[in-house]
Design a protein around this motif. Structure first.
Motif, PDB file in Angstrom:
ATOM      1  N   ILE A 161       1.186  -1.246   0.395  1.00 46.50           N
ATOM      2  CA  ILE A 161      -0.176   0.007  -0.158  1.00 46.50           C
ATOM      3  C   ILE A 161       0.868   1.381   0.018  1.00 46.50           C
ATOM      4  N   GLY A 162       0.605   2.419  -0.963  1.00 47.27           N
ATOM      5  CA  GLY A 162       1.016   2.793  -1.006  1.00 47.27           C
ATOM      6  C   GLY A 162       0.310   4.903  -1.765  1.00 47.27           C
ATOM      7  N   GLY A 163       1.429   5.739  -2.037  1.00 48.35           N
ATOM      8  CA  GLY A 163       0.384   6.609  -2.449  1.00 48.35           C
ATOM      9  C   GLY A 163       0.292   6.720  -3.947  1.00 48.35           C
ATOM     10  N   ASP A 164       1.094   5.770  -4.259  1.00 43.96           N
ATOM     11  CA  ASP A 164       0.820   6.297  -5.519  1.00 43.96           C
ATOM     12  C   ASP A 164      -0.184   5.074  -6.395  1.00 43.96           C
ATOM     13  N   LEU A 165      -0.876   5.866  -7.937  1.00 41.70           N
ATOM     14  CA  LEU A 165      -1.612   5.515  -8.524  1.00 41.70           C
ATOM     15  C   LEU A 165      -1.688   5.803 -10.012  1.00 41.70           C
ATOM     16  N   TYR A 166      -2.790   4.876 -10.715  1.00 37.76           N
ATOM     17  CA  TYR A 166      -2.933   4.775 -11.939  1.00 37.76           C
ATOM     18  C   TYR A 166      -4.684   4.059 -12.509  1.00 37.76           C
ATOM     19  N   ALA A 167      -4.849   4.653 -13.562  1.00 37.58           N
ATOM     20  CA  ALA A 167      -6.325   4.157 -13.785  1.00 37.58           C
ATOM     21  C   ALA A 167      -6.285   5.263 -15.211  1.00 37.58           C
ATOM     22  N   VAL A 168      -7.032   3.314 -15.683  1.00 38.03           N
ATOM     23  CA  VAL A 168      -7.509   4.373 -17.434  1.00 38.03           C
ATOM     24  C   VAL A 168      -8.613   3.693 -17.937  1.00 38.03           C
ATOM     25  N   GLN A 169      -8.983   4.486 -18.864  1.00 31.87           N
ATOM     26  CA  GLN A 169     -10.496   4.325 -18.663  1.00 31.87           C
ATOM     27  C   GLN A 169     -11.009   5.001 -19.972  1.00 31.87           C
ATOM     28  N   ARG A 170     -11.425   4.331 -20.496  1.00 31.16           N
ATOM     29  CA  ARG A 170     -12.390   4.367 -22.183  1.00 31.16           C
ATOM     30  C   ARG A 170     -13.818   4.881 -21.487  1.00 31.16           C
ATOM     31  N   THR A 171     -13.730   6.081 -22.527  1.00 34.59           N
ATOM     32  CA  THR A 171     -15.052   7.169 -22.276  1.00 34.59           C
ATOM     33  C   THR A 171     -15.386   7.591 -23.762  1.00 34.59           C
ATOM     34  N   PRO A 172     -17.128   8.250 -23.586  1.00 37.07           N
ATOM     35  CA  PRO A 172     -17.029   8.731 -25.020  1.00 37.07           C
ATOM     36  C   PRO A 172     -16.095  10.136 -25.115  1.00 37.07           C
ATOM     37  N   HIS A 173     -15.419  10.434 -24.820  1.00 36.90           N
ATOM     38  CA  HIS A 173     -14.594  11.335 -25.152  1.00 36.90           C
ATOM     39  C   HIS A 173     -12.525  10.882 -25.502  1.00 36.90           C
ATOM     40  N   GLY A 174     -13.416   9.625 -25.045  1.00 34.53           N
ATOM     41  CA  GLY A 174     -11.790   8.845 -25.611  1.00 34.53           C
ATOM     42  C   GLY A 174     -10.779   8.241 -24.623  1.00 34.53           C
ATOM     43  N   VAL A 175     -10.001   7.193 -24.452  1.00 36.09           N
ATOM     44  CA  VAL A 175      -9.096   6.741 -23.810  1.00 36.09           C
ATOM     45  C   VAL A 175      -8.705   7.891 -23.119  1.00 36.09           C
ATOM     46  N   ARG A 176      -8.665   7.633 -21.655  1.00 32.24           N
ATOM     47  CA  ARG A 176      -8.178   8.644 -20.759  1.00 32.24           C
ATOM     48  C   ARG A 176      -7.778   7.803 -19.306  1.00 32.24           C
ATOM     49  N   ALA A 204     -14.246  11.630 -15.952  1.00 31.81           N
ATOM     50  CA  ALA A 204     -13.193  11.474 -17.196  1.00 31.81           C
ATOM     51  C   ALA A 204     -15.544  10.594 -17.717  1.00 31.81           C
ATOM     52  N   GLU A 205     -16.009  10.085 -17.138  1.00 33.25           N
ATOM     53  CA  GLU A 205     -17.353  10.323 -18.114  1.00 33.25           C
ATOM     54  C   GLU A 205     -17.813  11.571 -18.639  1.00 33.25           C
ATOM     55  N   ARG A 206     -17.912  11.925 -17.512  1.00 35.89           N
ATOM     56  CA  ARG A 206     -19.065  13.026 -17.461  1.00 35.89           C
ATOM     57  C   ARG A 206     -17.934  14.291 -18.512  1.00 35.89           C
ATOM     58  N   VAL A 207     -17.172  14.826 -18.019  1.00 30.48           N
ATOM     59  CA  VAL A 207     -16.571  16.216 -18.544  1.00 30.48           C
ATOM     60  C   VAL A 207     -15.943  15.923 -19.895  1.00 30.48           C
ATOM     61  N   VAL A 239      -1.308  15.581  -4.223  1.00 32.97           N
ATOM     62  CA  VAL A 239      -1.773  14.775  -5.407  1.00 32.97           C
ATOM     63  C   VAL A 239      -1.178  15.493  -6.130  1.00 32.97           C
ATOM     64  N   THR A 240       0.432  14.928  -7.314  1.00 39.34           N
ATOM     65  CA  THR A 240       0.740  15.443  -8.459  1.00 39.34           C
ATOM     66  C   THR A 240       0.410  14.731  -9.312  1.00 39.34           C
ATOM     67  N   VAL A 241      -0.510  14.848 -10.477  1.00 42.09           N
ATOM     68  CA  VAL A 241      -0.867  13.629 -10.919  1.00 42.09           C
ATOM     69  C   VAL A 241      -0.337  14.220 -12.647  1.00 42.09           C
ATOM     70  N   VAL A 242      -0.882  13.141 -14.014  1.00 44.51           N
ATOM     71  CA  VAL A 242      -0.862  13.415 -15.085  1.00 44.51           C
ATOM     72  C   VAL A 242      -1.699  12.688 -15.749  1.00 44.51           C
ATOM     73  N   LEU A 243      -2.580  13.298 -16.744  1.00 47.54           N
ATOM     74  CA  LEU A 243      -3.424  12.557 -17.177  1.00 47.54           C
ATOM     75  C   LEU A 243      -3.260  12.975 -18.711  1.00 47.54           C
ATOM     76  N   ALA A 244      -3.851  12.044 -18.983  1.00 45.32           N
ATOM     77  CA  ALA A 244      -3.372  11.726 -20.811  1.00 45.32           C
ATOM     78  C   ALA A 244      -4.837  10.877 -21.455  1.00 45.32           C
ATOM     79  N   GLU A 245      -5.151  12.030 -22.701  1.00 44.45           N
ATOM     80  CA  GLU A 245      -5.958  11.537 -23.845  1.00 44.45           C
ATOM     81  C   GLU A 245      -5.665  10.926 -24.874  1.00 44.45           C
ATOM     82  N   VAL A 246      -6.529   9.915 -24.981  1.00 50.21           N
ATOM     83  CA  VAL A 246      -6.943   9.635 -26.636  1.00 50.21           C
ATOM     84  C   VAL A 246      -8.075  10.383 -26.943  1.00 50.21           C
ATOM     85  N   PRO A 247      -7.848  11.359 -27.570  1.00 56.30           N
ATOM     86  CA  PRO A 247      -9.581  11.663 -27.900  1.00 56.30           C
ATOM     87  C   PRO A 247      -9.777  10.492 -29.165  1.00 56.30           C
TER      88      PRO A 247
END
Length: 396
Positions: A161-176, A204-207, A239-247
């Motif tokens: 258990i730590g403070g690092d995190l990741y997530a990938v989600q397919r949304t109507p706006h693209g893969v985020r 990610a789904e709404r915005v 929290v430091t984060v980087v968000l990426a999107e393939v539209p």
């Protein structure tokens, strides 16, 4: 009768031991050393310290039955040494033997305490692993035209258990995608991780705009901070984060929002490594002012076929070698071609381990996505503008 469930961690530990190799031979080695020493010392002198030390060593290294066996052998040899060889008077011999017996009993108690500690530790690790899997589930290996791979590498063995995190989600706006690092460790960090991931999955789904996703997460962190402040709990997390999107409909383009996080890397099919660094960095989530620069931290970049995007935490770039030099993924991986994201992550982790000689001090969360090499390129940028104005910094 015990059902055996409590004994599994201890039995697994015992199964890993090899009694033919040090340090598992230490207890009997101490007894043999005591015999050898007593054969060399003058008559009327007995060295009993090694006999007493043997059960203590067994308590730390062996199971309860092994400790009991070593204790019995140590007491038997001590009795032979004191009485059969007639090296001591009866009173002194009894005192020496009583000392060995007392230490043997103490060793059995210590071994039992250690055994229960191992069981509690194994239980805590299982809970930690379950929490880690629940909080950071492994994403699917394929999302549309992208291959996906993730890794979570803890700095310390058994620390899940730590403070690092990741997530990938397919949304109507693209893969985020998102990779982040919460200030701090332990359960409080996990609380912040759940807040960030929950807000990301909803936003990610709404915005439609990626910067608004970051703002949504920021607001969620502020609400959590206010609730903790009312409960008189610590509220200094950010929290430091980087968000990426393939539209959606634009597989040849990347949109990135960086909030105080190490910049992503883009590995192209010819071995080039590019640093996707924004012109101006934005503050981490939880520290930004309401009137901050709306364009800060934003980057747009091309995403050619067979290219791989790598998002990572600072456990990679802050890894040091014996001379104190930081790990540089651009310089270390430049010129290497990776056709699968998993191959890139495995190579990166092996290279970091080689750079630090296995002495990493921070967790590493890694997320890599590779665009299919034969994927059509609707909306691709003209070649004359491929690298112009997109915040790309090729490696030197």
């Amino acid at each position: 009768m015990n059902d055996g469930s409590d004994e599994d961690p201890w039995e697994r530990l015992r199964a890993t031991r090899r009694f033919g190799r040090a340090p598992w031979v230490v207890p009997y080695g101490l007894i043999l050393a005591g015999v050898a020493i007593n054969l060399m010392v003058p008559r009327g002198t007995t060295v009993s310290a090694t006999y007493a030390a043997a059960p203590l060593a067994a308590a730390a290294l062996w199971t309860l039955r092994g400790t009991l066996a070593v204790s019995a052998v140590a007491m038997a040899v001590m009795s032979l040494n004191a009485f059969w060889w007639d090296r001591l008077g009866t009173t002194e011999a009894l005192i020496r033997l009583a000392t060995v017996v007392f230490v043997a009993l103490l060793s059995l108690a210590l071994n039992s305490a250690l055994r229960h500690s191992v069981i509690r530790l194994a239980s805590a690790r299982q809970i930690a692993e379950a929490a880690q899997i629940a909080v950071l589930p492994t994403p699917p290996g394929r999302i549309g035209h992208l291959s996906v791979a993730v890794r979570y590498e803890a700095a310390y063995t058994g620390a899940r258990i730590g403070g690092d995190l990741y997530a990938v989600q397919r949304t109507p706006h693209g893969v985020r995608m998102l990779v982040g690092d919460v200030r701090g460790k332990g359960l409080s960090a996990v609380d912040a991780v759940t807040v960030v991931l929950g807000a990301f999955r909803e936003a990610a789904e709404r915005v439609p705009d990626l910067s608004e996703v970051a703002d949504w997460i920021e607001n969620a962190l502020h609400r959590e901070s206010e609730q903790r402040a009312r409960a008189d709990e610590e509220t200094e997390e950010f929290v430091t984060v980087v968000l990426a999107e393939v539209p959606a409909g634009e597989p040849g383009r990347l949109r990135i929002v960086n909030r105080g996080h190490p910049p992503p890397l883009l590995f192209t099919a010819d071995g080039t490594v590019r640093l996707l660094e924004p012109e101006a960095y934005a503050l981490p989530l939880g520290l930004a002012a309401p009137d901050g620069e709306p364009e800060a931290g934003r980057t747009v970049a091309p995403f050619p076929p067979a290219a791989t995007l790598l998002l990572y935490t600072d456990g990679v770039t802050e890894a040091r070698d014996s001379a104190g030099a930081f790990y540089d993924p651009v310089a270390r991986l430049y010129g290497r071609v990776f056709t699968e994201p998993a191959a890139l992550l495995d190579t990166l982790l092996e290279d970091v381990e080689a750079h630090t000689d296995g002495r990493t001090v921070d967790d590493m969360a890694l997320l890599a996505v590779t665009r299919d090499p034969d994927e059509p390129r609707p909306g691709a940028l003209p070649s004359s503008r491929a690298d112009e104005g997109f915040g790309l910094r090729p490696s030197p």
